[in-house]
Motif scaffolding. Structure first.
Motif, PDB file in Angstrom:
ATOM      1  N   GLY A  59      16.732  -5.171  -3.622  1.00  0.00           N
ATOM      2  CA  GLY A  59      15.885  -6.595  -3.779  1.00  0.00           C
ATOM      3  C   GLY A  59      14.672  -6.137  -4.506  1.00  0.00           C
ATOM      4  N   VAL A  60      13.838  -7.339  -4.626  1.00  0.00           N
ATOM      5  CA  VAL A  60      12.475  -7.063  -4.969  1.00  0.00           C
ATOM      6  C   VAL A  60      11.483  -7.493  -3.772  1.00  0.00           C
ATOM      7  CG1 VAL A  60      10.439  -7.697  -6.672  1.00  0.00           C
ATOM      8  CG2 VAL A  60      12.799  -7.519  -7.406  1.00  0.00           C
ATOM      9  N   PHE A  61      10.584  -6.345  -3.315  1.00  0.00           N
ATOM     10  CA  PHE A  61       9.846  -6.760  -2.174  1.00  0.00           C
ATOM     11  C   PHE A  61       8.079  -6.649  -2.791  1.00  0.00           C
ATOM     12  CE2 PHE A  61      13.520  -4.856  -1.040  1.00  0.00           C
ATOM     13  CZ  PHE A  61      14.033  -5.590   0.036  1.00  0.00           C
ATOM     14  N   TYR A  62       7.249  -7.566  -2.227  1.00  0.00           N
ATOM     15  CA  TYR A  62       5.732  -7.560  -2.912  1.00  0.00           C
ATOM     16  C   TYR A  62       5.106  -7.771  -1.701  1.00  0.00           C
ATOM     17  CZ  TYR A  62       6.523 -12.615  -3.182  1.00  0.00           C
ATOM     18  OH  TYR A  62       6.811 -13.808  -3.043  1.00  0.00           O
ATOM     19  N   LYS A  63       3.657  -7.287  -2.027  1.00  0.00           N
ATOM     20  CA  LYS A  63       2.678  -7.663  -1.166  1.00  0.00           C
ATOM     21  C   LYS A  63       1.398  -7.875  -1.686  1.00  0.00           C
ATOM     22  CE  LYS A  63       0.089  -7.319   3.051  1.00  0.00           C
ATOM     23  NZ  LYS A  63      -0.209  -8.210   3.666  1.00  0.00           N
ATOM     24  N   LYS A  64       0.637  -9.014  -1.616  1.00  0.00           N
ATOM     25  CA  LYS A  64      -0.702  -9.315  -2.425  1.00  0.00           C
ATOM     26  C   LYS A  64      -1.738  -9.519  -1.270  1.00  0.00           C
ATOM     27  CE  LYS A  64       1.049 -11.620  -6.331  1.00  0.00           C
ATOM     28  NZ  LYS A  64       0.861 -12.743  -7.300  1.00  0.00           N
ATOM     29  N   GLY A  65      -2.955  -8.978  -1.461  1.00  0.00           N
ATOM     30  CA  GLY A  65      -3.963  -9.157  -0.484  1.00  0.00           C
ATOM     31  C   GLY A  65      -5.314  -8.716  -1.021  1.00  0.00           C
ATOM     32  N   SER A  66      -6.129  -8.610  -0.064  1.00  0.00           N
ATOM     33  CA  SER A  66      -7.669  -8.071  -0.365  1.00  0.00           C
ATOM     34  C   SER A  66      -7.825  -7.326   0.752  1.00  0.00           C
ATOM     35  CB  SER A  66      -8.544  -8.935  -0.849  1.00  0.00           C
ATOM     36  OG  SER A  66      -8.575  -9.859   0.342  1.00  0.00           O
ATOM     37  N   ASP A  67      -8.627  -6.279   0.738  1.00  0.00           N
ATOM     38  CA  ASP A  67      -9.324  -5.260   1.733  1.00  0.00           C
ATOM     39  C   ASP A  67     -10.464  -6.114   2.503  1.00  0.00           C
ATOM     40  OD1 ASP A  67     -11.206  -4.598   0.111  1.00  0.00           O
ATOM     41  OD2 ASP A  67     -10.534  -2.625  -0.368  1.00  0.00           O
TER      42      ASP A  67
ATOM     43  N   MET B  42      -4.689  -2.296  -8.342  1.00  0.00           N
ATOM     44  CA  MET B  42      -5.611  -2.328  -7.689  1.00  0.00           C
ATOM     45  C   MET B  42      -6.930  -2.528  -8.530  1.00  0.00           C
ATOM     46  SD  MET B  42      -5.097   1.089  -5.166  1.00  0.00           S
ATOM     47  CE  MET B  42      -3.488   1.458  -5.290  1.00  0.00           C
ATOM     48  N   GLN B  43      -8.113  -2.574  -8.204  1.00  0.00           N
ATOM     49  CA  GLN B  43      -9.327  -2.780  -9.131  1.00  0.00           C
ATOM     50  C   GLN B  43      -9.421  -2.068 -10.137  1.00  0.00           C
ATOM     51  OE1 GLN B  43     -12.768  -4.216  -7.187  1.00  0.00           O
ATOM     52  NE2 GLN B  43     -14.032  -3.740  -8.985  1.00  0.00           N
ATOM     53  N   ASP B  44      -9.566  -0.696  -9.991  1.00  0.00           N
ATOM     54  CA  ASP B  44      -9.610   0.500 -10.970  1.00  0.00           C
ATOM     55  C   ASP B  44      -8.365   1.170 -11.033  1.00  0.00           C
ATOM     56  OD1 ASP B  44     -12.042  -0.355 -11.403  1.00  0.00           O
ATOM     57  OD2 ASP B  44     -12.877   0.711  -9.666  1.00  0.00           O
ATOM     58  N   ALA B  45      -7.244   0.914 -10.727  1.00  0.00           N
ATOM     59  CA  ALA B  45      -6.081   1.931 -10.942  1.00  0.00           C
ATOM     60  C   ALA B  45      -4.722   0.901 -10.899  1.00  0.00           C
ATOM     61  CB  ALA B  45      -6.192   2.636  -9.715  1.00  0.00           C
ATOM     62  N   ASN B  46      -3.771   1.281 -11.620  1.00  0.00           N
ATOM     63  CA  ASN B  46      -2.546   0.898 -11.636  1.00  0.00           C
ATOM     64  C   ASN B  46      -1.557   1.746 -11.638  1.00  0.00           C
ATOM     65  OD1 ASN B  46      -3.550  -1.955 -11.767  1.00  0.00           O
ATOM     66  ND2 ASN B  46      -3.947  -1.461 -13.854  1.00  0.00           N
ATOM     67  N   PRO B  47      -1.587   2.554 -10.759  1.00  0.00           N
ATOM     68  CA  PRO B  47      -0.355   3.552 -10.498  1.00  0.00           C
ATOM     69  C   PRO B  47       0.981   3.201 -10.363  1.00  0.00           C
ATOM     70  CG  PRO B  47      -1.393   3.602  -8.498  1.00  0.00           C
ATOM     71  CD  PRO B  47      -1.834   2.640  -9.230  1.00  0.00           C
ATOM     72  N   SER B  48       1.991   3.909 -10.808  1.00  0.00           N
ATOM     73  CA  SER B  48       3.518   3.396 -10.488  1.00  0.00           C
ATOM     74  C   SER B  48       4.368   4.477 -10.426  1.00  0.00           C
ATOM     75  CB  SER B  48       3.867   2.542 -11.939  1.00  0.00           C
ATOM     76  OG  SER B  48       4.009   3.641 -13.049  1.00  0.00           O
ATOM     77  N   CYS B  49       5.610   4.375 -10.065  1.00  0.00           N
ATOM     78  CA  CYS B  49       6.334   5.438  -9.708  1.00  0.00           C
ATOM     79  C   CYS B  49       7.907   4.787  -9.884  1.00  0.00           C
ATOM     80  CB  CYS B  49       6.312   5.856  -8.274  1.00  0.00           C
ATOM     81  SG  CYS B  49       7.403   7.103  -7.545  1.00  0.00           S
ATOM     82  N   GLU B  50       8.790   5.713 -10.573  1.00  0.00           N
ATOM     83  CA  GLU B  50      10.242   5.555 -10.653  1.00  0.00           C
ATOM     84  C   GLU B  50      10.781   6.671 -10.042  1.00  0.00           C
ATOM     85  OE1 GLU B  50      11.581   4.015 -14.472  1.00  0.00           O
ATOM     86  OE2 GLU B  50       9.704   2.940 -14.756  1.00  0.00           O
ATOM     87  N   GLY B  51      12.056   6.238  -9.426  1.00  0.00           N
ATOM     88  CA  GLY B  51      12.779   7.400  -9.050  1.00  0.00           C
ATOM     89  C   GLY B  51      14.021   7.025  -8.191  1.00  0.00           C
TER      90      GLY B  51
END
Length: 84
Positions: A29-37, A61-70
């Motif tokens: 399924g698809v799981f997500y979380k949104k928020g602010s520190d 995030m503010q200055d980064a958008n890392p992603s990962c597949e595996g």
């Protein structure tokens, strides 16, 4: 009469309660979380778990958008993500 109603209600509650057993092969399924520190920076995490054991994790995030597949797996009560 009150004892009869209480007994019927008690029996109904006991037999109507059951637990959901998590099938390790059925958690795709698809799981997500949104928020602010605490500094007000917004973040978003999105995890897609596919039935073929592949996954995609995207972080925004503010200055980064890392992603990962595996590939993902389950060990006890923990999901392990192994990035390619």
């Amino acid at each position: 009469m009150r004892k009869l109603i209480a007994t019927i209600l008690g029996v109904f509650l006991i037999f109507s309660c059951n637990t959901l057993k998590l099938d390790k092969d059925n958690i795709a399924g698809v799981f997500y979380k949104k928020g602010s520190d605490k500094y007000g920076f917004k973040y978003e995490y999105k995890l897609e778990l596919n039935k073929d054991k592949s996954f995609k994790l995207v972080e925004k995030m503010q200055d980064a958008n890392p992603s990962c597949e595996g590939l993902w797996s389950v060990h006890n009560d923990t999901i392990i993500l192994k990035c390619n």
